[in-house]
Design a protein around this motif. Structure first.
Motif, mmCIF file in Angstrom:
data_model
loop_
_atom_site.group_PDB
_atom_site.id
_atom_site.type_symbol
_atom_site.label_atom_id
_atom_site.label_comp_id
_atom_site.label_asym_id
_atom_site.label_seq_id
_atom_site.Cartn_x
_atom_site.Cartn_y
_atom_site.Cartn_z
ATOM 1 N N ARG A 105 0.822 -1.213 0.000
ATOM 2 C CA ARG A 105 0.000 0.000 0.000
ATOM 3 C C ARG A 105 0.856 1.263 0.000
ATOM 4 O O ARG A 105 0.345 2.353 -0.204
ATOM 5 C CB ARG A 105 -0.940 0.009 1.216
ATOM 6 C CG ARG A 105 -2.043 -1.039 1.107
ATOM 7 C CD ARG A 105 -3.105 -0.828 2.153
ATOM 8 N NE ARG A 105 -2.587 -0.988 3.520
ATOM 9 C CZ ARG A 105 -3.273 -0.645 4.602
ATOM 10 N NH1 ARG A 105 -4.460 -0.116 4.503
ATOM 11 N NH2 ARG A 105 -2.752 -0.840 5.801
ATOM 12 N N LEU B 282 -1.657 -12.687 8.554
ATOM 13 C CA LEU B 282 -1.285 -12.198 9.893
ATOM 14 C C LEU B 282 -1.261 -13.316 10.922
ATOM 15 O O LEU B 282 -0.385 -13.356 11.785
ATOM 16 C CB LEU B 282 -2.314 -11.163 10.372
ATOM 17 C CG LEU B 282 -2.162 -9.712 9.972
ATOM 18 C CD1 LEU B 282 -3.109 -8.875 10.805
ATOM 19 C CD2 LEU B 282 -0.731 -9.239 10.182
ATOM 20 N N LEU C 4 0.601 -4.313 15.425
ATOM 21 C CA LEU C 4 0.727 -4.071 13.986
ATOM 22 C C LEU C 4 1.239 -2.641 13.818
ATOM 23 O O LEU C 4 0.532 -1.682 14.162
ATOM 24 C CB LEU C 4 -0.631 -4.215 13.281
ATOM 25 C CG LEU C 4 -1.436 -5.483 13.556
ATOM 26 C CD1 LEU C 4 -2.662 -5.531 12.646
ATOM 27 C CD2 LEU C 4 -0.594 -6.721 13.372
ATOM 28 N N ASP D 176 -0.577 0.660 12.533
ATOM 29 C CA ASP D 176 -1.491 1.421 13.393
ATOM 30 C C ASP D 176 -0.676 2.107 14.467
ATOM 31 O O ASP D 176 -0.003 1.430 15.262
ATOM 32 C CB ASP D 176 -2.504 0.477 14.071
ATOM 33 C CG ASP D 176 -3.560 -0.026 13.093
ATOM 34 O OD1 ASP D 176 -3.879 0.695 12.134
ATOM 35 O OD2 ASP D 176 -4.072 -1.142 13.299
ATOM 36 N N TYR E 298 -11.504 -3.957 7.745
ATOM 37 C CA TYR E 298 -11.082 -4.403 9.078
ATOM 38 C C TYR E 298 -11.713 -5.725 9.501
ATOM 39 O O TYR E 298 -12.667 -6.200 8.894
ATOM 40 C CB TYR E 298 -11.476 -3.336 10.115
ATOM 41 C CG TYR E 298 -10.781 -2.020 9.886
ATOM 42 C CD1 TYR E 298 -9.432 -1.879 10.171
ATOM 43 C CD2 TYR E 298 -11.460 -0.932 9.359
ATOM 44 C CE1 TYR E 298 -8.774 -0.683 9.955
ATOM 45 C CE2 TYR E 298 -10.811 0.285 9.148
ATOM 46 C CZ TYR E 298 -9.468 0.390 9.441
ATOM 47 O OH TYR E 298 -8.821 1.572 9.223
ATOM 48 N N GLY E 299 -11.183 -6.253 10.629
ATOM 49 C CA GLY E 299 -11.880 -7.311 11.344
ATOM 50 C C GLY E 299 -12.977 -6.637 12.144
ATOM 51 O O GLY E 299 -12.715 -5.680 12.876
ATOM 52 N N GLU F 214 -13.523 -11.213 9.321
ATOM 53 C CA GLU F 214 -12.462 -10.422 8.699
ATOM 54 C C GLU F 214 -12.973 -9.768 7.417
ATOM 55 O O GLU F 214 -13.482 -10.452 6.525
ATOM 56 C CB GLU F 214 -11.250 -11.327 8.405
ATOM 57 C CG GLU F 214 -10.056 -10.638 7.777
ATOM 58 C CD GLU F 214 -9.374 -9.590 8.682
ATOM 59 O OE1 GLU F 214 -9.641 -9.571 9.891
ATOM 60 O OE2 GLU F 214 -8.592 -8.797 8.149
ATOM 61 N N LYS F 215 -12.861 -8.466 7.345
ATOM 62 C CA LYS F 215 -13.198 -7.669 6.170
ATOM 63 C C LYS F 215 -14.542 -8.048 5.534
ATOM 64 O O LYS F 215 -14.608 -8.435 4.360
ATOM 65 C CB LYS F 215 -12.068 -7.773 5.139
ATOM 66 C CG LYS F 215 -10.716 -7.302 5.703
ATOM 67 C CD LYS F 215 -9.656 -7.168 4.651
ATOM 68 C CE LYS F 215 -8.385 -6.523 5.168
ATOM 69 N NZ LYS F 215 -7.607 -7.227 6.148
ATOM 70 N N ILE G 294 -11.469 -4.051 14.763
ATOM 71 C CA ILE G 294 -10.247 -4.402 15.513
ATOM 72 C C ILE G 294 -9.111 -3.521 15.000
ATOM 73 O O ILE G 294 -8.900 -3.404 13.793
ATOM 74 C CB ILE G 294 -9.878 -5.883 15.294
ATOM 75 C CG1 ILE G 294 -11.036 -6.794 15.724
ATOM 76 C CG2 ILE G 294 -8.590 -6.225 16.028
ATOM 77 C CD1 ILE G 294 -10.801 -8.277 15.427
ATOM 78 N N MET G 295 -8.392 -2.889 15.910
ATOM 79 C CA MET G 295 -7.203 -2.114 15.549
ATOM 80 C C MET G 295 -5.960 -2.922 15.934
ATOM 81 O O MET G 295 -6.057 -3.888 16.691
ATOM 82 C CB MET G 295 -7.221 -0.762 16.251
ATOM 83 C CG MET G 295 -8.359 0.120 15.780
ATOM 84 S SD MET G 295 -8.125 0.594 14.034
ATOM 85 C CE MET G 295 -9.729 0.225 13.336
ATOM 86 N N GLY G 296 -4.791 -2.486 15.461
ATOM 87 C CA GLY G 296 -3.610 -3.352 15.569
ATOM 88 C C GLY G 296 -2.934 -3.504 16.916
ATOM 89 O O GLY G 296 -1.698 -3.455 17.002
ATOM 90 N N TYR H 83 -3.216 -6.209 20.344
ATOM 91 C CA TYR H 83 -3.870 -7.378 20.920
ATOM 92 C C TYR H 83 -3.081 -7.833 22.148
ATOM 93 O O TYR H 83 -1.856 -7.747 22.151
ATOM 94 C CB TYR H 83 -3.856 -8.557 19.933
ATOM 95 C CG TYR H 83 -4.312 -8.267 18.511
ATOM 96 C CD1 TYR H 83 -3.509 -7.536 17.626
ATOM 97 C CD2 TYR H 83 -5.522 -8.766 18.023
ATOM 98 C CE1 TYR H 83 -3.911 -7.295 16.310
ATOM 99 C CE2 TYR H 83 -5.934 -8.530 16.694
ATOM 100 C CZ TYR H 83 -5.124 -7.792 15.857
ATOM 101 O OH TYR H 83 -5.517 -7.559 14.550
ATOM 102 N N GLN I 144 -5.853 -15.980 8.796
ATOM 103 C CA GLN I 144 -6.205 -14.713 9.429
ATOM 104 C C GLN I 144 -6.108 -14.798 10.949
ATOM 105 O O GLN I 144 -6.560 -15.778 11.556
ATOM 106 C CB GLN I 144 -7.630 -14.299 9.028
ATOM 107 C CG GLN I 144 -7.795 -13.987 7.551
ATOM 108 C CD GLN I 144 -7.048 -12.724 7.128
ATOM 109 O OE1 GLN I 144 -6.553 -11.960 7.964
ATOM 110 N NE2 GLN I 144 -6.944 -12.509 5.825
ATOM 111 N N THR J 298 -7.827 -12.915 12.810
ATOM 112 C CA THR J 298 -9.225 -12.778 13.239
ATOM 113 C C THR J 298 -9.894 -14.151 13.383
ATOM 114 O O THR J 298 -10.667 -14.372 14.315
ATOM 115 C CB THR J 298 -10.010 -11.913 12.219
ATOM 116 O OG1 THR J 298 -9.327 -10.672 12.101
ATOM 117 C CG2 THR J 298 -11.430 -11.660 12.659
ATOM 118 N N ARG K 76 -6.030 7.411 16.473
ATOM 119 C CA ARG K 76 -5.312 6.356 15.763
ATOM 120 C C ARG K 76 -5.033 6.808 14.340
ATOM 121 O O ARG K 76 -5.879 7.447 13.699
ATOM 122 C CB ARG K 76 -6.162 5.084 15.785
ATOM 123 C CG ARG K 76 -5.637 3.958 14.931
ATOM 124 C CD ARG K 76 -6.456 3.820 13.670
ATOM 125 N NE ARG K 76 -5.990 2.721 12.847
ATOM 126 C CZ ARG K 76 -6.509 2.422 11.675
ATOM 127 N NH1 ARG K 76 -7.532 3.111 11.216
ATOM 128 N NH2 ARG K 76 -6.024 1.437 10.966
#
Ligand code: G1P
Length: 288
Positions: free
Chosen positions: A16, A109, A129, A132, A169-170, A189-190, A202-204, A206, A228, A230, A251
């Motif tokens: 990206r 991931l 991650l 983020d 996102y998840g 997931e997505k 879910i943000m990066g 955990y 995944q 997720t 974020r």
């Protein structure tokens, strides 16, 4: 639970952010003047983490190098009496204890987390991650660790996102425990917007328990043909209580071009020595 180790997933291809990420791993791209990877390592350390496990793709050693000493540069700065700069360089060498694991193929991931299994061992751990990044009164990871400690359970960071963002996102289904704290009872997931169980993404960040490893190892490829994280979380939530916490703070998504730019502005404005000139520039461009 006491969490000592954080796994930072830095093996992504960074598609990206091409062409910037063609030669340089995207984790080395800066937020103002600090590589993103350093920003998240500092968050982990400020949250009480003692050991960092970097999951890298083979050959991309720059990410680890950033945290090792640079004898030539340090000698030069010393000779030239640039003590402030020397401190900045040496600070990165002393941030934490580092360990590495490798992901040889980009299989997702969940697969990346699984590569850290041996380095983590049989104890709870954090996952970060580095796309983020967060800015707030308390480090995002510290907020999650507080929940993990009081609930004695794994927990993930959550953020409400607008409909246009859902499929990035998840997305979780929840039973709300109290403001900001939710028990996760489902996740996907997505998902397409019409199949999303909520607007909580879910943000990066955990905090996980090691019983997720066998679940990831048994996992089948999911969204995008990848293993995944997720899906591993969903399997975990069927076995034990798993929480989501709507963290306090801002974020930024460094993997997104606008997110990358807003992070430069947001973090730039927080630097007293930069803020006035940056603000003046923003005023001029916005009024023209
Ligand atoms: C990953 C996760 C996703 C999560 C997102 C947060 O997606 O798979 O569940 O919501 O990070 O940034 P990615 O950004 O790798 O596509």
């Amino acid at each position: 639970m006491k969490v000592r180790k954080a796994v930072i997933l830095a093996a992504g291809m960074g598609t990206r952010m091409l062409p910037a990420s063609k030669v340089i791993p995207k984790e080395i791209l800066p937020v103002v003047d600090k590589p993103a990877i350093q920003v998240v390592v500092e968050e982990a350390v400020a949250s009480g983490i003692e050991e960092i496990i970097l999951v890298l793709s083979p050959g991309r050693t720059t990410v680890l190098q950033h945290f090792q000493s640079a004898p030539e540069l340090e000698r030069l700065l010393e000779q030239r009496l640039k003590h402030d700069l020397l401190d900045i360089v040496r600070h990165t060498n002393r941030l934490a204890r580092f360990n590495t694991a490798h992901q040889h193929e980009p299989l997702g991931l969940g697969h990346a987390v699984l590569q850290a299994r041996e380095a983590v061992g049989d104890e709870p751990f954090a996952v970060i991650l580095p796309d983020d990044i967060f800015d707030g009164p308390r480090p995002c990871l510290r907020q999650l660790l507080d929940i993990a400690e009081t609930e004695d359970a794994p927990v993930v960071a959550l953020l409400r996102v607008p409909p246009s963002e859902i499929s990035k996102y998840g997305i979780v289904a929840v039973k709300t425990v109290r403001p900001r704290l939710h028990q996760l009872i489902g996740m996907v997931e997505k998902p397409p917007l019409d199949q999303a169980p909520s607007d909580l993404a879910i943000m990066g960040r955990y905090v996980l328990t090691p019983d997720i490893f066998p679940l990831l190892a048994a996992g089948k490829p999911g969204a995008g043909g990848e293993i995944q994280l997720t899906d591993g979380l969903l399997a975990l939530s069927a076995r034990r209580k798993l929480y989501g916490y709507e963290f306090e703070g801002e974020r930024y998504d460094l993997g997104d071009r606008v997110g990358f730019l807003t992070a430069q502005i947001g973090f730039g404005l927080k630097r007293p020595e930069l803020a006035d000139r940056l603000r003046a520039y923003l005023k001029t461009v916005l009024s023209s």
